[in-house]
Design an enzyme around this catalytic site. Sequence first.
Site, PDB file in Angstrom:
ATOM      1  CB  CYS A   6      -0.902  -0.035   1.232  1.00 20.62           C
ATOM      2  SG  CYS A   6      -1.770   1.499   1.529  1.00 20.62           S
ATOM      3  CB  CYS A   9       1.164   1.037   4.344  1.00 22.25           C
ATOM      4  SG  CYS A   9      -0.439   0.566   5.030  1.00 22.25           S
ATOM      5  CG  ASN A  88     -13.544  10.394  -2.670  1.00 18.92           C
ATOM      6  OD1 ASN A  88     -14.595  11.007  -2.582  1.00 18.92           O
ATOM      7  ND2 ASN A  88     -12.416  10.953  -3.101  1.00 18.92           N
ATOM      8  CG  HIS A  99      -4.203   3.501   4.023  1.00 17.32           C
ATOM      9  ND1 HIS A  99      -3.141   2.757   4.531  1.00 17.32           N
ATOM     10  CD2 HIS A  99      -4.533   4.386   4.995  1.00 17.32           C
ATOM     11  CE1 HIS A  99      -2.858   3.182   5.752  1.00 17.32           C
ATOM     12  NE2 HIS A  99      -3.700   4.187   6.065  1.00 17.32           N
ATOM     13  CG  HIS A 101      -7.424   8.725   1.945  1.00 17.32           C
ATOM     14  ND1 HIS A 101      -7.543   7.465   1.405  1.00 17.32           N
ATOM     15  CD2 HIS A 101      -7.765   9.575   0.956  1.00 17.32           C
ATOM     16  CE1 HIS A 101      -7.929   7.552   0.143  1.00 17.32           C
ATOM     17  NE2 HIS A 101      -8.084   8.830  -0.157  1.00 17.32           N
TER      18      HIS A 101
HETATM   19  P1  5GP Z   1      -8.815   9.248  -3.227  1.00 15.04           P
HETATM   20  O1  5GP Z   1      -8.979   9.456  -4.713  1.00 15.04           O
HETATM   21  O2  5GP Z   1      -8.474   7.800  -2.937  1.00 15.04           O
HETATM   22  O3  5GP Z   1      -9.953   9.763  -2.426  1.00 15.04           O
HETATM   23  O4  5GP Z   1      -7.596  10.136  -2.805  1.00 15.04           O
HETATM   24  C1  5GP Z   1      -6.272   9.756  -3.002  1.00 15.04           C
HETATM   25  C2  5GP Z   1      -5.446  11.014  -3.014  1.00 15.04           C
HETATM   26  O5  5GP Z   1      -4.108  10.650  -2.803  1.00 15.04           O
HETATM   27  C3  5GP Z   1      -5.505  11.803  -4.338  1.00 15.04           C
HETATM   28  O6  5GP Z   1      -5.985  13.117  -4.100  1.00 15.04           O
HETATM   29  C4  5GP Z   1      -4.044  11.798  -4.814  1.00 15.04           C
HETATM   30  O7  5GP Z   1      -3.670  13.033  -5.393  1.00 15.04           O
HETATM   31  C5  5GP Z   1      -3.269  11.492  -3.540  1.00 15.04           C
HETATM   32  N1  5GP Z   1      -2.036  10.751  -3.735  1.00 15.04           N
HETATM   33  C6  5GP Z   1      -1.862   9.643  -4.497  1.00 15.04           C
HETATM   34  N2  5GP Z   1      -0.595   9.206  -4.419  1.00 15.04           N
HETATM   35  C7  5GP Z   1       0.040  10.059  -3.560  1.00 15.04           C
HETATM   36  C8  5GP Z   1       1.394  10.123  -3.068  1.00 15.04           C
HETATM   37  O8  5GP Z   1       2.265   9.309  -3.396  1.00 15.04           O
HETATM   38  N3  5GP Z   1       1.688  11.122  -2.193  1.00 15.04           N
HETATM   39  C9  5GP Z   1       0.742  12.042  -1.818  1.00 15.04           C
HETATM   40  N4  5GP Z   1       1.145  12.998  -0.967  1.00 15.04           N
HETATM   41  N5  5GP Z   1      -0.528  12.012  -2.263  1.00 15.04           N
HETATM   42  C10 5GP Z   1      -0.865  11.026  -3.124  1.00 15.04           C
HETATM   43 ZN    ZN Z   2      -2.265   1.108   3.743  1.00 10.45          ZN
END
Ligand code: 5GP
Ligand code: ZN
Length: 117
Positions: A6, A9, A88, A99, A101
């Site tokens: 992950c 993680c 989300n 994961h 968030h």
């Molecule tokens: P989700 O789409 O799952 O709600 O949000 C995931 C978020 O993680 C996205 O806004 C994306 O820009 C962010 N993200 C993805 N990979 C990384 C990373 O390696 N580092 C950081 N700081 N943010 C990430």
């Molecule tokens: Zn994780």
Amino acid sequence: MLNAQCIFCKIIQKQIPSTVILETDHTLVIKDIYPKAPIHYLLLTKKHIEHMGHATELDAAHLADLGLCVAKLSKTLPGTNGFNTLSNNGRSAGQSVDHLHWHFISGKNLYEGGLSL
Ligand code: 5GP
Ligand code: ZN
């Protein structure tokens, strides 16, 4: 507690770099790598839980700390800036990293972009 495959993680274990805003025993707050607003943070539980729908009573301290971190972050905002917290959960809801968030967003009115809840 953590999952070797992950990406979040790996960030929690500092195997992948990130900009850390706040860290507690249960939560790591980092800057989103692709910010969608002037302030866009991610609150990561320091336990690999796929999303909110997978949390159990055993995760109560993790969930409570997310809320407390939101309160701490809100106090760092300039002036009377409002903020959004959103999560989300599941691919069909736009989750891209499996994961748990929360997004913490400020400096942009999401509703002006046509979002309506
Ligand atoms: P989700 O789409 O799952 O709600 O949000 C995931 C978020 O993680 C996205 O806004 C994306 O820009 C962010 N993200 C993805 N990979 C990384 C990373 O390696 N580092 C950081 N700081 N943010 C990430
Ligand atoms: Zn994780």
